[in-house]
Design a protein around this motif. Structure first.
Motif, PDB file in Angstrom:
ATOM      1  N   GLN A   1       0.831  -1.206   0.000  1.00  0.00           N
ATOM      2  CA  GLN A   1       0.000   0.000   0.000  1.00  0.00           C
ATOM      3  C   GLN A   1       0.867   1.257   0.000  1.00  0.00           C
ATOM      4  O   GLN A   1       0.589   2.219  -0.731  1.00  0.00           O
ATOM      5  CB  GLN A   1      -0.931  -0.013   1.221  1.00  0.00           C
ATOM      6  CG  GLN A   1      -1.713   1.262   1.444  1.00  0.00           C
ATOM      7  CD  GLN A   1      -2.840   1.481   0.450  1.00  0.00           C
ATOM      8  OE1 GLN A   1      -2.977   0.747  -0.522  1.00  0.00           O
ATOM      9  NE2 GLN A   1      -3.652   2.489   0.692  1.00  0.00           N
TER      10      GLN A   1
ATOM     11  N   ASP B   1     -10.478   9.572  -3.945  1.00  0.00           N
ATOM     12  CA  ASP B   1     -11.064   9.308  -2.624  1.00  0.00           C
ATOM     13  C   ASP B   1     -10.144   8.399  -1.813  1.00  0.00           C
ATOM     14  O   ASP B   1     -10.546   7.329  -1.336  1.00  0.00           O
ATOM     15  CB  ASP B   1     -12.453   8.680  -2.761  1.00  0.00           C
ATOM     16  CG  ASP B   1     -13.158   8.564  -1.407  1.00  0.00           C
ATOM     17  OD1 ASP B   1     -12.836   9.357  -0.500  1.00  0.00           O
ATOM     18  OD2 ASP B   1     -14.012   7.664  -1.255  1.00  0.00           O
ATOM     19  N   CYS B   2      -8.894   8.846  -1.646  1.00  0.00           N
ATOM     20  CA  CYS B   2      -7.919   8.061  -0.890  1.00  0.00           C
ATOM     21  C   CYS B   2      -7.154   8.973   0.065  1.00  0.00           C
ATOM     22  O   CYS B   2      -7.513  10.153   0.215  1.00  0.00           O
ATOM     23  CB  CYS B   2      -6.951   7.343  -1.839  1.00  0.00           C
ATOM     24  SG  CYS B   2      -5.845   8.457  -2.735  1.00  0.00           S
ATOM     25  N   ARG B   3      -6.112   8.437   0.702  1.00  0.00           N
ATOM     26  CA  ARG B   3      -5.322   9.216   1.654  1.00  0.00           C
ATOM     27  C   ARG B   3      -3.843   9.144   1.285  1.00  0.00           C
ATOM     28  O   ARG B   3      -3.306   8.057   1.053  1.00  0.00           O
ATOM     29  CB  ARG B   3      -5.520   8.690   3.085  1.00  0.00           C
ATOM     30  CG  ARG B   3      -4.865   9.575   4.133  1.00  0.00           C
ATOM     31  CD  ARG B   3      -5.143   9.071   5.538  1.00  0.00           C
ATOM     32  NE  ARG B   3      -4.328   7.903   5.873  1.00  0.00           N
ATOM     33  CZ  ARG B   3      -4.286   7.335   7.078  1.00  0.00           C
ATOM     34  NH1 ARG B   3      -5.055   7.796   8.051  1.00  0.00           N
ATOM     35  NH2 ARG B   3      -3.525   6.284   7.303  1.00  0.00           N
TER      36      ARG B   3
ATOM     37  N   ASN C   1      -9.671   8.762   3.707  1.00  0.00           N
ATOM     38  CA  ASN C   1     -10.081   7.408   3.348  1.00  0.00           C
ATOM     39  C   ASN C   1      -8.849   6.545   3.077  1.00  0.00           C
ATOM     40  O   ASN C   1      -8.323   6.522   1.961  1.00  0.00           O
ATOM     41  CB  ASN C   1     -10.992   7.431   2.119  1.00  0.00           C
ATOM     42  CG  ASN C   1     -11.628   6.076   1.849  1.00  0.00           C
ATOM     43  OD1 ASN C   1     -11.436   5.126   2.609  1.00  0.00           O
ATOM     44  ND2 ASN C   1     -12.375   5.975   0.767  1.00  0.00           N
ATOM     45  N   ASP C   2      -8.410   5.821   4.093  1.00  0.00           N
ATOM     46  CA  ASP C   2      -7.207   4.984   3.976  1.00  0.00           C
ATOM     47  C   ASP C   2      -7.577   3.634   3.362  1.00  0.00           C
ATOM     48  O   ASP C   2      -7.426   2.580   3.969  1.00  0.00           O
ATOM     49  CB  ASP C   2      -6.565   4.791   5.353  1.00  0.00           C
ATOM     50  CG  ASP C   2      -5.224   4.067   5.262  1.00  0.00           C
ATOM     51  OD1 ASP C   2      -4.602   4.126   4.181  1.00  0.00           O
ATOM     52  OD2 ASP C   2      -4.809   3.451   6.263  1.00  0.00           O
ATOM     53  N   ARG C   3      -8.028   3.679   2.132  1.00  0.00           N
ATOM     54  CA  ARG C   3      -8.455   2.455   1.460  1.00  0.00           C
ATOM     55  C   ARG C   3      -7.309   1.867   0.641  1.00  0.00           C
ATOM     56  O   ARG C   3      -6.308   2.527   0.370  1.00  0.00           O
ATOM     57  CB  ARG C   3      -9.650   2.732   0.549  1.00  0.00           C
ATOM     58  CG  ARG C   3      -9.328   3.654  -0.629  1.00  0.00           C
ATOM     59  CD  ARG C   3     -10.520   3.771  -1.575  1.00  0.00           C
ATOM     60  NE  ARG C   3     -10.196   4.578  -2.756  1.00  0.00           N
ATOM     61  CZ  ARG C   3      -9.572   4.100  -3.828  1.00  0.00           C
ATOM     62  NH1 ARG C   3      -9.189   2.835  -3.880  1.00  0.00           N
ATOM     63  NH2 ARG C   3      -9.323   4.894  -4.864  1.00  0.00           N
ATOM     64  N   GLU C   4      -7.466   0.628   0.221  1.00  0.00           N
ATOM     65  CA  GLU C   4      -6.439  -0.051  -0.577  1.00  0.00           C
ATOM     66  C   GLU C   4      -6.424   0.519  -1.993  1.00  0.00           C
ATOM     67  O   GLU C   4      -7.467   0.624  -2.650  1.00  0.00           O
ATOM     68  CB  GLU C   4      -6.733  -1.554  -0.631  1.00  0.00           C
ATOM     69  CG  GLU C   4      -5.559  -2.385  -1.094  1.00  0.00           C
ATOM     70  CD  GLU C   4      -4.455  -2.478  -0.056  1.00  0.00           C
ATOM     71  OE1 GLU C   4      -3.312  -2.767  -0.447  1.00  0.00           O
ATOM     72  OE2 GLU C   4      -4.739  -2.259   1.137  1.00  0.00           O
TER      73      GLU C   4
ATOM     74  N   THR D   1      -5.395   0.401  -5.997  1.00  0.00           N
ATOM     75  CA  THR D   1      -5.312  -0.658  -6.998  1.00  0.00           C
ATOM     76  C   THR D   1      -4.803  -0.095  -8.321  1.00  0.00           C
ATOM     77  O   THR D   1      -4.642   1.120  -8.480  1.00  0.00           O
ATOM     78  CB  THR D   1      -6.689  -1.299  -7.232  1.00  0.00           C
ATOM     79  OG1 THR D   1      -7.535  -0.325  -7.874  1.00  0.00           O
ATOM     80  CG2 THR D   1      -7.319  -1.741  -5.911  1.00  0.00           C
TER      81      THR D   1
ATOM     82  N   ASP E   1      -6.856   2.647  -9.826  1.00  0.00           N
ATOM     83  CA  ASP E   1      -6.547   3.996  -9.349  1.00  0.00           C
ATOM     84  C   ASP E   1      -5.382   4.588 -10.138  1.00  0.00           C
ATOM     85  O   ASP E   1      -5.386   5.780 -10.477  1.00  0.00           O
ATOM     86  CB  ASP E   1      -6.197   3.964  -7.859  1.00  0.00           C
ATOM     87  CG  ASP E   1      -7.367   3.533  -7.003  1.00  0.00           C
ATOM     88  OD1 ASP E   1      -8.441   4.145  -7.132  1.00  0.00           O
ATOM     89  OD2 ASP E   1      -7.214   2.572  -6.225  1.00  0.00           O
TER      90      ASP E   1
END
Length: 310
Positions: free
Chosen positions: A138, A254-256, A276-279, A281, A284
């Motif tokens: 990540q 929409d990420c961090r 938004n600490d999302r995975e 990919t 993205d």
């Protein structure tokens, strides 16, 4: 040859060459020469007393040297042959743009990380200055996308901005500013004093381009409401400028971004951009590349329009 055409052709030649070739390893690059000049000066004068003063003199002298040397060469050649002058300007514009190469590198970071963590770490180390030896998958993908956003500003929009302001000599001088910052503009024990002035000049040179980059990214995304997100998070960065394109991309995806990272063995705790600490990919990455390319096209069109108007 029409004056407008003389102004526009080098930009189009250089931009199309960058789209087609990137930075081919076989072509001598001015930035390599800039790096050698900076390294020679740093090893000679980064020691003893008055390091901040000496570093400032070196930075200003090298920037001025590049500007006036480029101006003199172009003036001399253009007076002999307009065609030769246009072609040389086009090659220099090509050398100052760095959009295609980093996009290729970022794509390879994602592919390498999908294969193995170690491959991803080795690949991302090619484009970031932080210590990559302990990064997670990540963190590798995050670092690559942060760099992609920063490079859109530093490697594409800012050079085009300074081309519009100061012509090809201004564009070349900006590349020296950027190279100085990337080599000695760190807040480490070695460079804190000697690179201080170089870092501040880079901050000033990128102040407007960084914010313009964020605006272009939001515009091409079609989501003008993200300007509020950029205004909220753009200043949350150790750099007064890098946070704005990063915030634009974080909002679009929409990420961090951000967080603590090691540089040259020292920990730097960067604020987070976004929540938004999302995975992340490969989808993205493809979205980020699309945003970069569209922003680049819009910036080129704006410079061409400026030439036509003026």
């Amino acid at each position: 040859m029409n004056d407008v055409l003389i102004a526009v052709l080098p930009l189009l030649i250089g931009w199309l060459l960058d789209l087609a070739l990137g930075d081919p390893s076989w072509l001598p690059h001015p930035v390599v020469g800039f790096g050698r000049m900076i390294s020679w000066c740093e090893h000679r004068w980064n020691g003893g007393a008055h390091r901040k003063w000496k570093g400032g003199v070196v930075a200003v002298a090298l920037i001025a040297l590049v500007f006036f040397a480029t101006f003199a060469v172009l003036y001399g050649l253009s007076s002999l042959s307009v065609v030769v002058g246009v072609c040389l300007k086009g090659v220099l514009v090509f050398c100052c743009l760095a959009g295609t190469t980093l996009i290729r590198e970022v794509k390879e970071v994602f592919r390498a990380t999908d294969r193995s963590l170690e491959e991803g770490r080795r690949q991302v180390a090619r484009i970031v200055g932080r210590d990559t030896s302990q990064l997670s998958a990540q963190e590798i993908r995050t670092a690559a996308l942060e760099t992609l956003a920063e490079n859109l500003s530093d490697g594409v929009i800012a050079p085009l901005f300074w081309l519009a302001v100061g012509g090809v000599p201004g564009m070349m001088a900006y590349k020296m500013v950027n190279t100085l910052d990337s080599m000695i503009g760190y807040r480490t024990e070695r460079f804190r004093d000697f690179g201080c002035v170089a870092a501040r000049i880079d901050d000033l040179a990128n102040y407007l381009p960084a914010r313009l980059t964020a605006l272009l990214m939001v515009v091409v995304s079609g989501r003008l409401s993200l300007l509020r997100f950029v205004a909220r998070y753009g200043h949350r960065h150790a750099s007064p400028n890098s946070g704005y394109p990063e915030a634009a991309l974080a909002g679009i995806l929409d990420c961090r971004f951000g967080g603590p990272h090691y540089y040259f063995g020292e920990l730097f705790d960067k604020p987070y951009i976004g929540e938004n600490d999302r995975e992340l990919t490969s989808n993205d990455m493809r979205t980020a590349v699309k945003i970069n390319r569209r922003s680049e096209v819009l910036a080129v069109l704006l410079v061409v329009l400026l030439y036509l108007v003026l």
